[in-house]
Write a protein that holds these residues in place. Structure first.
Motif, PDB file in Angstrom:
ATOM      1  N   VAL A 124       0.835  -1.203   0.000  1.00 42.59           N
ATOM      2  CA  VAL A 124       0.000   0.000   0.000  1.00 42.59           C
ATOM      3  C   VAL A 124       0.866   1.247   0.000  1.00 42.59           C
ATOM      4  O   VAL A 124       0.650   2.185  -0.776  1.00 42.59           O
ATOM      5  CB  VAL A 124      -0.956  -0.004   1.204  1.00 42.59           C
ATOM      6  CG1 VAL A 124      -1.807   1.256   1.234  1.00 42.59           C
ATOM      7  CG2 VAL A 124      -1.840  -1.243   1.167  1.00 42.59           C
ATOM      8  N   LEU A 125       1.871   1.263   0.858  1.00 44.30           N
ATOM      9  CA  LEU A 125       2.760   2.424   0.928  1.00 44.30           C
ATOM     10  C   LEU A 125       3.583   2.576  -0.345  1.00 44.30           C
ATOM     11  O   LEU A 125       3.866   3.689  -0.771  1.00 44.30           O
ATOM     12  CB  LEU A 125       3.687   2.296   2.144  1.00 44.30           C
ATOM     13  CG  LEU A 125       3.002   2.325   3.513  1.00 44.30           C
ATOM     14  CD1 LEU A 125       4.024   2.108   4.621  1.00 44.30           C
ATOM     15  CD2 LEU A 125       2.267   3.648   3.723  1.00 44.30           C
ATOM     16  N   SER A 126       3.955   1.470  -0.952  1.00 45.99           N
ATOM     17  CA  SER A 126       4.790   1.543  -2.144  1.00 45.99           C
ATOM     18  C   SER A 126       4.075   2.241  -3.288  1.00 45.99           C
ATOM     19  O   SER A 126       4.709   2.905  -4.110  1.00 45.99           O
ATOM     20  CB  SER A 126       5.214   0.139  -2.579  1.00 45.99           C
ATOM     21  OG  SER A 126       4.126  -0.593  -3.119  1.00 45.99           O
ATOM     22  N   ARG A 127       2.782   2.112  -3.378  1.00 44.20           N
ATOM     23  CA  ARG A 127       2.005   2.764  -4.431  1.00 44.20           C
ATOM     24  C   ARG A 127       1.879   4.260  -4.185  1.00 44.20           C
ATOM     25  O   ARG A 127       1.726   5.048  -5.113  1.00 44.20           O
ATOM     26  CB  ARG A 127       0.614   2.150  -4.510  1.00 44.20           C
ATOM     27  CG  ARG A 127       0.387   1.192  -5.669  1.00 44.20           C
ATOM     28  CD  ARG A 127       0.350   1.932  -6.956  1.00 44.20           C
ATOM     29  NE  ARG A 127       0.123   1.085  -8.118  1.00 44.20           N
ATOM     30  CZ  ARG A 127       0.050   1.559  -9.349  1.00 44.20           C
ATOM     31  NH1 ARG A 127       0.224   2.840  -9.571  1.00 44.20           N
ATOM     32  NH2 ARG A 127      -0.140   0.764 -10.372  1.00 44.20           N
ATOM     33  N   LEU A 128       1.942   4.672  -2.917  1.00 41.06           N
ATOM     34  CA  LEU A 128       1.772   6.082  -2.572  1.00 41.06           C
ATOM     35  C   LEU A 128       3.092   6.835  -2.592  1.00 41.06           C
ATOM     36  O   LEU A 128       3.103   8.058  -2.738  1.00 41.06           O
ATOM     37  CB  LEU A 128       1.122   6.212  -1.190  1.00 41.06           C
ATOM     38  CG  LEU A 128      -0.272   5.588  -1.058  1.00 41.06           C
ATOM     39  CD1 LEU A 128      -0.795   5.747   0.358  1.00 41.06           C
ATOM     40  CD2 LEU A 128      -1.236   6.204  -2.052  1.00 41.06           C
ATOM     41  N   VAL A 129       4.203   6.127  -2.424  1.00 43.31           N
ATOM     42  CA  VAL A 129       5.518   6.771  -2.437  1.00 43.31           C
ATOM     43  C   VAL A 129       6.025   6.820  -3.872  1.00 43.31           C
ATOM     44  O   VAL A 129       6.070   5.783  -4.544  1.00 43.31           O
ATOM     45  CB  VAL A 129       6.516   5.993  -1.550  1.00 43.31           C
ATOM     46  CG1 VAL A 129       7.910   6.604  -1.658  1.00 43.31           C
ATOM     47  CG2 VAL A 129       6.039   5.996  -0.106  1.00 43.31           C
TER      48      VAL A 129
END
Length: 214
Positions: A124-129
C-alpha cells in the motif's frame, strides 16, 4: 460574434463525447503506465478528476476512481506475472530486466527489509511513495510471492493510489473556475510530489560528506 461563438461551441466536444473517449483513454494510459513505468499516471488521474469536477453528469468522479484503480491493478498484475515468468526462465525476460533496472540496489534492500517486517502492508505504501512501486514489486518477486498473494495486497494499494491522486485533482478543480487551470495545477502538484523524494535524497547525499569528520 454570434457566428464565432457558434463555431467554437461546435468544435468543443460535448460532455457525452468527452466521457465516451475519456474513460477508455484513461484506462488504457494507466494500464500502459503500470506496465511501462514512464507514463505519469498520477497526473493523468488528477487531470481526469479535474475534468470530472466540472462535468454535470452524475457519478463522473466515481467512474474516474473505478477506471484508474482497475487499470492500475490489472497493469500491476500483468507486470508481476511477466516478472514471475522471467524468474522461472533460464534466460530471464525483458520485463524482469526492466523491473530490475528501475530498482536500485539500496532501494531494493530497503524494500526487502520492510517486506520482511510488515508484509502486505508495504504494498500500500509503495504505491503512494513516488518510485516506490517497482522496488517493492521486485522484492515480492525475489521472495517468490505467488500472484494471488501479491494481488491481495496490491488491490488496496491501487485503491489508495487512485483515491489520493483523485483528491489532488478535486482540489485543483475546485480552486479554479476553468478546467484547464485545474488540470495545470494538478499536473504541477503531482510533478512536485514525485520530485520531492529524489530532491530530498540528493540533498542528504550532498550534506552527508560535509558532516563526516576529517
Amino acid at each position: 460574434m454570434i457566428r464565432l461563438a457558434a463555431a467554437v461551441t461546435s468544435v468543443v466536444p460535448t460532455e457525452a463525447t468527452q466521457q465516451a473517449l475519456g474513460y477508455p483513454s484513461l484506462f488504457l494510459l494507466v494500464l500502459i503506465g503500470a506496465l511501462v513505468p514512464v507514463v505519469p499516471t498520477g497526473a493523468l488521474v488528477s487531470s481526469a478528476a479535474v475534468v470530472a469536477v466540472h462535468q454535470t453528469a452524475p457519478f463522473s468522479l466515481a467512474l474516474v476512481f473505478v477506471t484508474a484503480s482497475l487499470a492500475a491493478f490489472l497493469g500491476d498484475a500483468a507486470l508481476y506475472w511477466l516478472g514471475r515468468r522471467g524468474l522461472k526462465s533460464k534466460n530471464g525476460s525483458r520485463w524482469l530486466e526492466a523491473i530490475r533496472s528501475r530498482a536500485p540496489r539500496d532501494r531494493l534492500e530497503q524494500a526487502q527489509g520492510k517486506l520482511a517486517d510488515h508484509g502486505v502492508a508495504v504494498l500500500v505504501l509503495s504505491r503512494l511513495v513516488p518510485a516506490g512501486r517497482i522496488p517493492v514489486m521486485l522484492a515480492c518477486l525475489l521472495a517468490e510471492w505467488p500472484l494471488r498473494r501479491f494481488s491481495r495486497g496490491n488491490l488496496p494499494a491501487c485503491l489508495a493510489w487512485a483515491l489520493t491522486y483523485q483528491l489532488i485533482g478535486i482540489l485543483g478543480g475546485s480552486l479554479f473556475p476553468e478546467p484547464w487551470e485545474g488540470v495545470l495545477a494538478a499536473i504541477l502538484l503531482t510533478v512536485a510530489v514525485g520530485a520531492a523524494p529524489s530532491l530530498w535524497r540528493r540533498a542528504r547525499r550532498a550534506v552527508s560528506p560535509a558532516e563526516r569528520p576529517n
